[in-house]
Design a protein around this motif. Structure first.
Motif, PDB file in Angstrom:
ATOM      1  N   ILE A  33      14.639  -8.411  18.455  1.00 19.72           N
ATOM      2  CA  ILE A  33      13.952  -7.175  18.102  1.00 19.72           C
ATOM      3  C   ILE A  33      14.695  -6.538  16.932  1.00 19.72           C
ATOM      4  O   ILE A  33      15.917  -6.412  16.959  1.00 19.72           O
ATOM      5  N   ILE A  34      13.945  -6.163  15.898  1.00 19.00           N
ATOM      6  CA  ILE A  34      14.561  -5.486  14.755  1.00 19.00           C
ATOM      7  C   ILE A  34      14.120  -4.028  14.736  1.00 19.00           C
ATOM      8  O   ILE A  34      12.936  -3.722  14.861  1.00 19.00           O
ATOM      9  N   LYS A  35      15.101  -3.148  14.636  1.00 19.80           N
ATOM     10  CA  LYS A  35      14.845  -1.714  14.467  1.00 19.80           C
ATOM     11  C   LYS A  35      15.347  -1.317  13.088  1.00 19.80           C
ATOM     12  O   LYS A  35      16.506  -1.568  12.751  1.00 19.80           O
ATOM     13  N   ILE A  36      14.461  -0.726  12.287  1.00 23.66           N
ATOM     14  CA  ILE A  36      14.900  -0.180  11.011  1.00 23.66           C
ATOM     15  C   ILE A  36      14.809   1.340  11.075  1.00 23.66           C
ATOM     16  O   ILE A  36      13.981   1.897  11.804  1.00 23.66           O
ATOM     17  N   GLY A  41      14.712   9.195   8.605  1.00 23.75           N
ATOM     18  CA  GLY A  41      15.123   9.153  10.000  1.00 23.75           C
ATOM     19  C   GLY A  41      14.090   8.581  10.949  1.00 23.75           C
ATOM     20  O   GLY A  41      14.277   8.625  12.174  1.00 23.75           O
ATOM     21  N   LEU A  42      13.005   8.012  10.426  1.00 23.01           N
ATOM     22  CA  LEU A  42      11.974   7.406  11.282  1.00 23.01           C
ATOM     23  C   LEU A  42      12.377   5.983  11.664  1.00 23.01           C
ATOM     24  O   LEU A  42      12.912   5.232  10.842  1.00 23.01           O
ATOM     25  N   GLU A  43      12.084   5.627  12.906  1.00 24.04           N
ATOM     26  CA  GLU A  43      12.393   4.284  13.405  1.00 24.04           C
ATOM     27  C   GLU A  43      11.144   3.409  13.372  1.00 24.04           C
ATOM     28  O   GLU A  43      10.053   3.853  13.722  1.00 24.04           O
ATOM     29  N   GLY A  44      11.334   2.167  12.957  1.00 25.09           N
ATOM     30  CA  GLY A  44      10.251   1.191  12.991  1.00 25.09           C
ATOM     31  C   GLY A  44      10.720  -0.063  13.695  1.00 25.09           C
ATOM     32  O   GLY A  44      11.888  -0.475  13.549  1.00 25.09           O
ATOM     33  N   TYR A  45       9.831  -0.674  14.481  1.00 26.31           N
ATOM     34  CA  TYR A  45      10.204  -1.830  15.281  1.00 26.31           C
ATOM     35  C   TYR A  45       9.354  -3.052  14.943  1.00 26.31           C
ATOM     36  O   TYR A  45       8.123  -2.959  14.786  1.00 26.31           O
ATOM     37  N   GLY A  46      10.013  -4.181  14.824  1.00 27.23           N
ATOM     38  CA  GLY A  46       9.349  -5.468  14.672  1.00 27.23           C
ATOM     39  C   GLY A  46       9.930  -6.449  15.664  1.00 27.23           C
ATOM     40  O   GLY A  46      11.019  -6.224  16.223  1.00 27.23           O
ATOM     41  N   GLU A  47       9.219  -7.532  15.891  1.00 25.50           N
ATOM     42  CA  GLU A  47       9.647  -8.529  16.878  1.00 25.50           C
ATOM     43  C   GLU A  47       9.653  -9.908  16.232  1.00 25.50           C
ATOM     44  O   GLU A  47       8.648 -10.343  15.659  1.00 25.50           O
ATOM     45  N   LEU A  48      10.781 -10.589  16.305  1.00 23.91           N
ATOM     46  CA  LEU A  48      10.893 -11.957  15.826  1.00 23.91           C
ATOM     47  C   LEU A  48      10.445 -12.890  16.945  1.00 23.91           C
ATOM     48  O   LEU A  48      11.088 -12.951  17.996  1.00 23.91           O
ATOM     49  N   ASP A  49       9.344 -13.612  16.720  1.00 19.66           N
ATOM     50  CA  ASP A  49       8.738 -14.374  17.805  1.00 19.66           C
ATOM     51  C   ASP A  49       8.905 -15.882  17.677  1.00 19.66           C
ATOM     52  O   ASP A  49       8.148 -16.653  18.272  1.00 19.66           O
ATOM     53  N   ALA A  50       9.898 -16.314  16.892  1.00 16.87           N
ATOM     54  CA  ALA A  50      10.225 -17.735  16.877  1.00 16.87           C
ATOM     55  C   ALA A  50      10.744 -18.155  18.248  1.00 16.87           C
ATOM     56  O   ALA A  50      11.149 -17.319  19.065  1.00 16.87           O
ATOM     57  N   ASN A  97      10.054 -19.496   6.038  1.00 14.36           N
ATOM     58  CA  ASN A  97      10.670 -18.460   6.877  1.00 14.36           C
ATOM     59  C   ASN A  97       9.708 -17.322   7.192  1.00 14.36           C
ATOM     60  O   ASN A  97      10.067 -16.136   7.178  1.00 14.36           O
ATOM     61  N   GLU A  98       8.451 -17.701   7.499  1.00 11.36           N
ATOM     62  CA  GLU A  98       7.410 -16.697   7.729  1.00 11.36           C
ATOM     63  C   GLU A  98       7.713 -15.790   8.912  1.00 11.36           C
ATOM     64  O   GLU A  98       7.431 -14.588   8.884  1.00 11.36           O
ATOM     65  N   MET A  99       8.283 -16.357   9.977  1.00  7.98           N
ATOM     66  CA  MET A  99       8.538 -15.541  11.167  1.00  7.98           C
ATOM     67  C   MET A  99       9.634 -14.513  10.916  1.00  7.98           C
ATOM     68  O   MET A  99       9.552 -13.375  11.394  1.00  7.98           O
ATOM     69  N   ALA A 100      10.635 -14.899  10.166  1.00  8.20           N
ATOM     70  CA  ALA A 100      11.683 -13.943   9.802  1.00  8.20           C
ATOM     71  C   ALA A 100      11.097 -12.823   8.952  1.00  8.20           C
ATOM     72  O   ALA A 100      11.366 -11.635   9.179  1.00  8.20           O
ATOM     73  N   LYS A 101      10.272 -13.192   7.976  1.00  8.10           N
ATOM     74  CA  LYS A 101       9.644 -12.193   7.115  1.00  8.10           C
ATOM     75  C   LYS A 101       8.771 -11.231   7.935  1.00  8.10           C
ATOM     76  O   LYS A 101       8.783 -10.017   7.718  1.00  8.10           O
ATOM     77  N   ALA A 102       7.999 -11.795   8.861  1.00  5.69           N
ATOM     78  CA  ALA A 102       7.083 -10.977   9.657  1.00  5.69           C
ATOM     79  C   ALA A 102       7.828  -9.955  10.499  1.00  5.69           C
ATOM     80  O   ALA A 102       7.365  -8.823  10.673  1.00  5.69           O
ATOM     81  N   ALA A 103       8.967 -10.336  11.047  1.00  2.76           N
ATOM     82  CA  ALA A 103       9.722  -9.409  11.897  1.00  2.76           C
ATOM     83  C   ALA A 103      10.127  -8.165  11.116  1.00  2.76           C
ATOM     84  O   ALA A 103      10.027  -7.037  11.611  1.00  2.76           O
TER      85      ALA A 103
END
Length: 370
Positions: A33-36, A41-50, A97-103
């Motif tokens: 899980i990536i949190k930026i 100060g806003l948080e955004g979440y992505g998920e690496l699904d490899a 590296n599409e999955m890394a990019k997508a996360a």
């Protein structure tokens, strides 16, 4: 918007029961899980699904997380992002590296939709408040066991069922399911398990009124898929072949498929997924949203994408309790009359369950970008 810092959470989430495909058996889902955090100060979440092993694409959870940490995030350092599409433009110099990019890209979409004070569904142009969904069922040892499992999901309200198949676990299984559920929207997914020499079995499947046959041949094979489509009436759906809009255009040009399974992770993010969906709509191809055993963050992104009107076929977006006993979001996505309701909160519309995140987390990494 500048990205100030990011955190990578490396998780291992046990599946409620093993899932068997032509690739093998999976018992745990390894996630990152990536949190930026933005300059506001806003948080955004992505998920690496490899996956933990490179059997679906070349990427694994480990290798993709290294690409994120060592290459993708540093490329965004001190860049003023004015829209989420800009991320895929920056990442173009990195091959594959599409999955890394997508996360990373999906986390940025989450932030921008929050900046706009909109749900991600609205920010993406989605119009559907209820998403028709289906369920994917792994290979079972006997047709009778498969029928029992299908019956359970039908009773839960799933409007479409996908059966994983491979040579020797195909015609008899499909025949019994179809006999038990003559009106069910039914499809099969081979995950590239077949060769041209298996044409007899594939032709037999053509008699069971299937919605589509997904990815029978190899992951770079457009020609033989076109050859097969000429010989059967059931639409062929491509999955692993499609990593970009260019791939979708090639499939259409060669008549390799009449449907495309669009997975955000496989095509490098939401920007490319939207382009492919629009192309499918313009060229009379079925577009639907596939699944990657996502936890709640990835599922929320899928629902937002599938809320667009180009998606005319039920996607593999299951309920929260489908794969995991405990999710990493506080809300639950449940099935009612074959549909999931889109979240109405800002961004991906769900809150992170910090206790569950810590429960599954094996390690975390903190990356400063300013």
């Amino acid at each position: 918007m500048f990205i100030k810092h990011a955190t990578l959470y490396h998780l291992v989430m046990p599946l409620k029961e093993p899932f068997k495909t032509s690739y093998g058996v999976m018992k745990d889902k390894h996630l990152c899980i990536i949190k930026i955090v933005s300059s506001e100060g806003l948080e955004g979440y992505g998920e690496l699904d490899a996956f933990s092993a490179p059997w679906y694409t070349e990427e694994t959870t480990h290798t993709a997380s290294l690409i994120i940490k060592d290459h993708l995030l540093p490329m965004l350092k001190n860049i003023n992002l004015t829209n989420p599409h800009q991320v895929s433009e920056v990442f173009q110099v990195i091959r594959g590296n599409e999955m890394a990019k997508a996360a990373v890209e999906t986390a940025v979409w989450d932030v921008f939709s929050k900046m706009a004070s909109q749900p991600l569904t609205t920010y993406l142009g989605g119009k559907l408040s209820d998403i028709s969904v289906g369920v994917s069922i792994g290979i079972k040892e006997t047709p009778d066991e498969l029928v029992r499992v299908v019956s359970g999901y039908v009773s839960e309200g799933y409007s479409r069922v996908k059966l994983k198949i491979k040579p020797g676990f195909d015609v008899e299984q499909v025949e019994q399911v179809r006999r038990s559920f003559p009106e069910l929207s039914l499809m099969v997914d081979a995950n590239s398990a077949y060769k041209k020499s298996d044409i007899a079995a594939l032709k037999k499947l053509d008699q069971y009124n299937l919605a589509m046959i997904e990815q029978p041949f190899g992951v770079t094979d457009f020609v033989n898929h076109a050859w097969l489509q000429q010989q059967i009436k059931t639409p062929i759906c491509l999955d692993e072949n499609i990593r970009s809009l260019a791939d979708a255009k090639q499939a259409a040009e060669l008549n390799s498929a009449r449907a495309i399974n669009i997975k955000i992770a496989r095509v490098g993010g939401l920007t490319e997924a939207i382009k492919i969906a629009a192309f499918c709509y313009e060229n009379d191809m079925i577009a639907w949203c596939g699944g990657m055993f996502e936890a709640g963050i990835g599922r929320a992104h899928n629902i937002a994408l599938a809320s667009r009107t180009e998606f005319t076929f039920p996607g593999d977006i299951s309920a929260s309790n489908r794969y995991f006993a405990r999710d990493i979001i506080t809300e639950e996505f449940s099935i009612k009359n074959g549909k999931i309701t889109t979240p109405v909160g800002l961004g991906i519309g769900v809150e992170i369950d910090r206790t569950s995140l810590d429960f599954y987390c094996k390690r975390r990494e903190y990356i400063v970008l300013t």
